[in-house]
Enzyme design. Sequence first.
Site, PDB file in Angstrom:
ATOM      1  N   LYS A 149       6.390  -6.136 -11.120  1.00 47.13           N
ATOM      2  CA  LYS A 149       7.472  -5.234 -10.711  1.00 47.13           C
ATOM      3  C   LYS A 149       8.024  -4.772 -11.080  1.00 47.13           C
ATOM      4  O   LYS A 149       9.221  -5.901 -10.896  1.00 47.13           O
ATOM      5  CB  LYS A 149       6.975  -5.008  -9.191  1.00 47.13           C
ATOM      6  CG  LYS A 149       5.051  -4.952  -8.993  1.00 47.13           C
ATOM      7  CD  LYS A 149       4.869  -3.549  -8.650  1.00 47.13           C
ATOM      8  CE  LYS A 149       3.268  -3.733  -8.372  1.00 47.13           C
ATOM      9  NZ  LYS A 149       2.918  -2.206  -8.567  1.00 47.13           N
ATOM     10  N   ASP A 179       4.906  -3.095 -14.763  1.00 52.41           N
ATOM     11  CA  ASP A 179       5.114  -1.994 -14.302  1.00 52.41           C
ATOM     12  C   ASP A 179       5.684  -1.765 -13.417  1.00 52.41           C
ATOM     13  O   ASP A 179       6.720  -2.341 -12.241  1.00 52.41           O
ATOM     14  CB  ASP A 179       3.475  -2.450 -13.405  1.00 52.41           C
ATOM     15  CG  ASP A 179       3.409  -1.105 -12.659  1.00 52.41           C
ATOM     16  OD1 ASP A 179       3.826  -0.218 -12.836  1.00 52.41           O
ATOM     17  OD2 ASP A 179       2.073  -0.985 -12.216  1.00 52.41           O
ATOM     18  N   GLU A 205       3.375  -0.190 -17.788  1.00 56.69           N
ATOM     19  CA  GLU A 205       2.790   0.751 -16.804  1.00 56.69           C
ATOM     20  C   GLU A 205       3.464   1.930 -16.229  1.00 56.69           C
ATOM     21  O   GLU A 205       4.248   0.707 -15.721  1.00 56.69           O
ATOM     22  CB  GLU A 205       2.080  -0.174 -15.849  1.00 56.69           C
ATOM     23  CG  GLU A 205       0.932  -1.073 -16.315  1.00 56.69           C
ATOM     24  CD  GLU A 205       0.107  -1.713 -14.665  1.00 56.69           C
ATOM     25  OE1 GLU A 205       0.127  -0.759 -13.615  1.00 56.69           O
ATOM     26  OE2 GLU A 205      -0.073  -2.980 -14.787  1.00 56.69           O
ATOM     27  N   ASP A 230      -1.400   4.930 -15.548  1.00 56.02           N
ATOM     28  CA  ASP A 230      -1.852   4.440 -14.126  1.00 56.02           C
ATOM     29  C   ASP A 230      -1.855   5.296 -13.391  1.00 56.02           C
ATOM     30  O   ASP A 230      -2.315   5.836 -13.340  1.00 56.02           O
ATOM     31  CB  ASP A 230      -0.378   2.995 -13.364  1.00 56.02           C
ATOM     32  CG  ASP A 230      -1.483   2.678 -12.450  1.00 56.02           C
ATOM     33  OD1 ASP A 230      -2.506   3.161 -11.658  1.00 56.02           O
ATOM     34  OD2 ASP A 230      -0.744   1.735 -11.764  1.00 56.02           O
ATOM     35  N   LYS A 257      -8.422   2.102 -11.107  1.00 60.49           N
ATOM     36  CA  LYS A 257      -8.237   1.339  -9.925  1.00 60.49           C
ATOM     37  C   LYS A 257      -9.290   2.211  -8.725  1.00 60.49           C
ATOM     38  O   LYS A 257      -9.187   3.707  -9.148  1.00 60.49           O
ATOM     39  CB  LYS A 257      -6.856   1.722  -8.844  1.00 60.49           C
ATOM     40  CG  LYS A 257      -5.589   1.258  -9.710  1.00 60.49           C
ATOM     41  CD  LYS A 257      -4.126   1.220  -9.018  1.00 60.49           C
ATOM     42  CE  LYS A 257      -2.818   1.012  -8.938  1.00 60.49           C
ATOM     43  NZ  LYS A 257      -3.389   0.614 -10.199  1.00 60.49           N
TER      44      LYS A 257
END
Length: 352
Positions: A149, A179, A205, A230, A257
């Site tokens: 992240k 991400d 992402e 995403d 997701k």
Amino acid sequence: MRLEFAPYLLKFKEPGGTSRGVMTEKPTFLIKVYEEENPLHFGIGEAAVFPGLSPEADGNYVWKLTELMANVAIGKPTDLSRHSSIQFGLEQAFLDFAGGCRGIYYPSGFTHGEADIEINGLVWMGDFDRMIERIEEKIASGFHCIKLKIGAIDWRKELEMISFIRKRFSERELMIRVDANGGFSMDEALPRLKSLADMGVHSIEQPIKAGNPELMAFLCDVSPLPIALDEELIGKATTQEKMQLLDIIKPAYIILKPALSGGFSGGEEWIELARDRGIGWWITSALESNVGLNAIAQWTAKIGASGPQGLGTGGVFTDNFLTPIRLEGDRLKYRRHEKFDYTQFKDLRWHS
């Protein structure tokens, strides 16, 4: 047929940092379905709502669950096209009930203990030293793909962190995904993407915030680093909306997701549309409890997802449920000799 739902609050072992802020807890809802004459024999699912991401996460959420509960009792369909997390939980509950209430949603070699799922090692944002420590822990545990992240600490420090990894592990030895959670401005994006590409990062992402399809399309066209969508997928409920998004932006990958992309049925439509366009994909969880994660893992195995998946979040909570899924190194496995214990749900505050 009857349906009940219960709220549940998941608490993080350590604060989870993203470019959107730091999380210490996450609400979710459990759903169960059963025949009126045998309420102890029920199928379980998780309506994994995600405040700040799920468009339906508002003051009307419980009312929608209440509407669903009433409609199930009278056999009336409920429009869940704009309630992805509830669709996700309802599909699980009915799949479990149809399978005999054993916690088996999609039988496969995975649920028979004959196959496993490779996952990436997720490293949450934190200060530089703590992130390096987490990276070393993941690598020592045997992960061959890590996901970082980024976008919240100093950019130079983030580059230094990735450089630190690359000096020790080549691209062949370790895949690095990042991400940004929409954390880059458009002015920052291109030079940062170039720097990441030069360091052998696999993909990024959501470099910029969702909702800017023309700008994202431009980035996907000129970026030296493959871009994965995403948050951009969230809220796209109709086939036309999905096709339009993919045709405008033309990403290298999409990240699915199920709790945010229309449940399993919605996810399978996204996959079909992506395949038709030569777009890659993989599955990630959305901080579900182990109930939702168990179902996602079984679905992931059933649809034949390849490469590292993002399904290793169940261990970040202090108060998770017990299921037969276990993480061993970078492999998610199903221990078929362990029974799914339904008594762990009996003391939840069920609405009926």
